[in-house]
Scaffold this motif. Structure first.
Motif, PDB file in Angstrom:
ATOM      1  N   UNK A 209       0.844  -1.146   0.141  1.00  0.00           N
ATOM      2  CA  UNK A 209      -0.089  -0.132   0.113  1.00  0.00           C
ATOM      3  C   UNK A 209       0.931   1.238  -0.100  1.00  0.00           C
ATOM      4  N   UNK A 210       2.122   1.385   0.664  1.00  0.00           N
ATOM      5  CA  UNK A 210       2.680   2.526   0.662  1.00  0.00           C
ATOM      6  C   UNK A 210       3.324   2.817  -0.946  1.00  0.00           C
ATOM      7  N   UNK A 211       3.620   1.502  -1.547  1.00  0.00           N
ATOM      8  CA  UNK A 211       3.887   1.639  -3.120  1.00  0.00           C
ATOM      9  C   UNK A 211       2.726   2.045  -3.730  1.00  0.00           C
ATOM     10  N   UNK A 212       1.553   1.496  -3.536  1.00  0.00           N
ATOM     11  CA  UNK A 212       0.371   2.204  -4.281  1.00  0.00           C
ATOM     12  C   UNK A 212       0.005   3.597  -3.907  1.00  0.00           C
ATOM     13  N   UNK A 213       0.382   3.787  -2.723  1.00  0.00           N
ATOM     14  CA  UNK A 213       0.274   5.501  -2.440  1.00  0.00           C
ATOM     15  C   UNK A 213       1.459   6.271  -3.275  1.00  0.00           C
ATOM     16  N   UNK A 214       2.324   5.734  -3.424  1.00  0.00           N
ATOM     17  CA  UNK A 214       3.567   6.405  -4.230  1.00  0.00           C
ATOM     18  C   UNK A 214       3.138   6.471  -5.732  1.00  0.00           C
ATOM     19  N   UNK A 215       2.666   5.430  -6.351  1.00  0.00           N
ATOM     20  CA  UNK A 215       1.994   5.282  -7.629  1.00  0.00           C
ATOM     21  C   UNK A 215       0.870   6.430  -7.894  1.00  0.00           C
ATOM     22  N   UNK A 216      -0.139   6.503  -6.971  1.00  0.00           N
ATOM     23  CA  UNK A 216      -1.176   7.439  -6.981  1.00  0.00           C
ATOM     24  C   UNK A 216      -0.563   8.834  -6.794  1.00  0.00           C
TER      25      UNK A 216
END
Length: 293
Positions: A209-216
């Motif tokens: 989820x931190x990586x997903x937040x980075x992508x967003x």
């Protein structure tokens, strides 16, 4: 030393002839250690600045060729259809979409190769980056195809209802996060497509989820960057007028400019995330006395 034996190295995928040169390696632009969320957003620009000339030539060449091909294909279809508005519009849309796909593929592979070489203290030029990416062309092309199909499928499912689109975007960010370091793993570890995907899921595990937040967050940054990029074509239209071909050229150029800049930033971010996750999960930043890594 065979290429397969360099999998554990920071700069695996780098040409051994360059690594073994008598010139001492330069320190990496970004320290090899776990990076915080803010650093994963900031450090790509530091890495780009360290290779600004190479990335400028790479991005400028890709942009110029993409615009020429898109406009050439559109002009050819327009000529064959006697200037049909529908034919010209569809030709512009489809040719631009194809150019976007190819530009992203080339920029992603070359940028990742250049960034990985930087972490090994080697400064790659434009041709070095393209050659390094070319050696892994098959798995990189497969990764790009699957990347595109997943994005289209998720967004199509989410567009069934307007209210489900934000949920589909969150779902897409999670899927993108699990595969975020697939391409760096392919280039750095001489891996095939399947192994690269497995390595990405393994490394990102625990930080999905931190990586997903980075992508967003990067999508929001790219949207902000797109405002001035599209502002330039509209500013130039004041001088060129609103003639059909002038508008088509300006819109195609503005879109490809946004794609070029955003892809270089995202590709460097993928490499930084790859190095950071290998430090977290595999202790890459730990130096043992006598270790020659």
């Amino acid at each position: 030393m065979r290429p397969a034996e360099t999998v554990g190295a920071v700069g695996a995928g780098v040409d051994p002839a360059l690594v073994q040169a008598p010139v001492p390696p330069m320190p990496p632009t970004v320290p090899i250690r776990p990076l915080r969320f803010r650093e994963l957003l900031d450090e790509p620009f530091a890495l780009i600045q360290a290779h600004i000339r190479t990335f400028a030539v790479l991005g400028g060449s890709a942009l110029a060729l993409g615009v020429l091909v898109a406009l050439g294909a559109t002009g050819l279809v327009s000529h064959l259809t006697d200037g049909s508005d529908a034919g010209t519009a569809w030709a512009a849309i489809l040719s631009t979409a194809v150019c976007v796909w190819v530009i992203r593929l080339v920029l992603r592979g070359a940028t990742i190769a250049i960034a990985l070489a930087d972490f090994h203290g080697v400064r790659y030029g434009l041709l070095d980056g393209l050659r390094a990416a070319g050696r892994r062309s098959t798995p990189l092309v497969l990764a790009q195809i699957v990347f595109t199909l997943i994005g289209i499928a998720v967004l199509l499912v989410g567009s069934i209802l307007v209210i489900t689109y934000p949920l589909a975007l969150i779902w897409l960010s999670y899927v993108r996060a699990r595969r975020f370091v697939t391409e760096p793993a392919i280039v750095a570890e001489h891996a095939g497509f399947g192994v690269g995907v497995a390595r990405s899921k393994e490394l990102v595990h625990g930080a999905d989820w931190p990586t997903a937040g980075l992508w967003l967050t990067q999508r929001c940054i790219f949207a902000v960057l797109a405002v001035p990029a599209f502002g330039i074509p509209f500013f130039l239209s004041d001088f060129s007028g609103t003639h059909r071909w002038a508008v088509i050229a300006l819109l195609v150029g503005g879109l490809l400019l946004v794609v070029t800049v955003s892809e270089i930033v995202e590709a460097t971010s993928r490499v930084l995330c790859y190095i950071s996750r290998r430090c977290v999960r595999e202790g890459m930043d730990i130096r043992i006395p006598g270790d020659r890594r």
